[in-house]
Design an enzyme around this catalytic site. Structure first.
Site, mmCIF file in Angstrom:
data_model
loop_
_atom_site.group_PDB
_atom_site.id
_atom_site.type_symbol
_atom_site.label_atom_id
_atom_site.label_comp_id
_atom_site.label_asym_id
_atom_site.label_seq_id
_atom_site.Cartn_x
_atom_site.Cartn_y
_atom_site.Cartn_z
ATOM 1 C CB CYS A 4 5.138 6.764 8.410
ATOM 2 S SG CYS A 4 6.882 7.250 8.393
ATOM 3 C CG ASN A 19 -2.080 -0.995 1.041
ATOM 4 O OD1 ASN A 19 -2.511 -1.275 -0.076
ATOM 5 N ND2 ASN A 19 -2.555 -1.541 2.150
ATOM 6 C CG HIS A 46 1.065 2.917 4.180
ATOM 7 N ND1 HIS A 46 -0.240 3.340 4.218
ATOM 8 C CD2 HIS A 46 0.991 1.579 4.424
ATOM 9 C CE1 HIS A 46 -1.040 2.332 4.475
ATOM 10 N NE2 HIS A 46 -0.320 1.258 4.616
#
Length: 374
Positions: free
Chosen positions: A322, A285, A287
């Site tokens: 993040c 995904n 991240h």
């Protein structure tokens, strides 16, 4: 895309000491080779000639690590194009090796795992990261086995059409006993609705031999557009896909107002800066995978706590994702339990944690944990 292979090499590096002597110092380097990645199709493994899969991953004749054996294999075995080899071994789809099974009228998915040597810590027991990885693996295999999985990381067909992915907003895991190297655990998982636009996923972990529940976990998930990175409501088409699998069974009861205090520079006892996401920390995904944050949280926990205490409970509240280019700071504050109240159920220590982006101090995760002396 390129894949990498590597080998080490040793040469001699000469240096002059303070006394003026010349010494030879081994210099170790790594020679790296790269090959373009290719799509793998029709990956197969060899059978034993009688239609059974060859594996040592059994305990008392039952499958572990998701491997299907013996007569059960025919129920899950996929077909694979290819010829058997000269010793008569058949060809078996690799998908047969990663699935567990459904129980309780297909509402609960169950899978067994061996605790590997690379999944334990210095005390020879499984780590919290190991447990969360196993929870994640079981959840993804649940979606895949149900027939809902599309190309995404646990996304359904209707989700993939709408460019939607699942993201976790909260997870709480409670551990009564950590398994040791070589132990076998059995994990059950199921899903339920969480409000109008969320989904709850629960797990229990049992010791395979004793059938004792040794850990339990609950989590909440919402949808996000994988391109805009904005949260989304659950489309009705997606709701119709997942609703037949809902089982409203709670193991951990959490209050809606159970908030975690935010740490600051003033309230944190320990701060660790400069934590950088690695390429291997990223998931599909794009991240940092939610399990990776556990290691960053522990970076600011005092060493004596890590050595002398077990992490028995942790609650994570995910605030934002993040990405690989962002540096992270880890903040921790420890609290001792009330020594006047002794109980086998009370933790010996409590802790509050915060992960934030180093550049703008934006929150990534708030966490709360409990610890018991080993």
């Amino acid at each position: 895309m390129m894949a990498m292979t590597a080998r080490s090499s040793t040469s001699l590096c000469l240096r002059r000491t303070a006394a003026g002597r010349i010494e030879g110092v081994p210099k170790v380097g790594v020679v790296v080779g790269w090959a373009r990645k290719r799509e793998v199709r029709g990956l197969c493994v060899k059978g034993d000639g009688d239609g059974n899969q060859v594996s040592v991953d059994t305990v008392n004749g039952r499958k572990v690590n998701g491997v299907i054996h013996g007569s059960d294999a025919s129920l899950h075995m996929g077909r694979c194009m290819g010829l058997g080899n000269e010793d008569g071994g058949g060809m078996v789809s690799v998908d047969s090796f990663k699935l567990g099974r459904f129980v309780e009228d297909r509402f609960v998915y169950r899978q067994a795992f061996v605790i590997r040597s690379y999944e334990i810590g210095p005390d020879k027991t499984a780590t919290m990261e190991t447990l969360m990885n196993l929870l994640q693996e079981t959840a993804l295999n649940h979606v895949m086995s149900s027939g809902l999985a599309s190309d995404g990381f646990g996304a359904t067909h209707e989700m993939n059409l709408r460019k939607l992915i699942w993201v976790v907003t909260r997870i709480n895991i409670q551990v009564d006993k950590y398994s040791r190297w070589g132990d076998v655990v059995e994990i059950d998982t199921w899903v339920a609705a969480s409000g109008k636009n969320g989904m709850r996923r629960d797990w229990i972990i049992r010791d395979y031999n004793t059938n004792r529940i040794i850990a339990r976990a609950t989590s909440k998930w919402v949808m996000m557009n994988r391109e805009t990175r904005m949260l989304s409501k659950i489309p009705e088409q997606v709701r119709e896909e997942v609703q037949p699998f809902y089982l409203d069974r709670k193991l951990i009861h959490e209050s809606n107002d159970d908030k975690i205090d935010k740490l600051t520079d003033e309230t944190a006892e320990n701060i660790r800066s400069g934590l950088a996401p690695r390429w291997s920390d990223m998931d599909v995904n794009q991240h940092v995978n939610n399990v990776k944050y556990i290691g960053w949280i522990l970076e600011s926990v005092p060493m004596n706590v890590l050595e002398d205490y077990h992490l028995t409970s942790i609650t994570l509240q995910y605030r934002r994702e993040c990405r690989q280019s962002q540096l992270v700071e880890s903040l921790t504050s420890m609290t001792a339990s009330d020594t006047e109240e002794t109980s086998s159920c009370k933790p010996d220590l409590g802790s509050t944690h915060l992960l934030r982006l180093q550049e703008d101090k934006a929150e990534v995760i708030r966490a709360r944990a409990e610890w018991r002396r080993k």
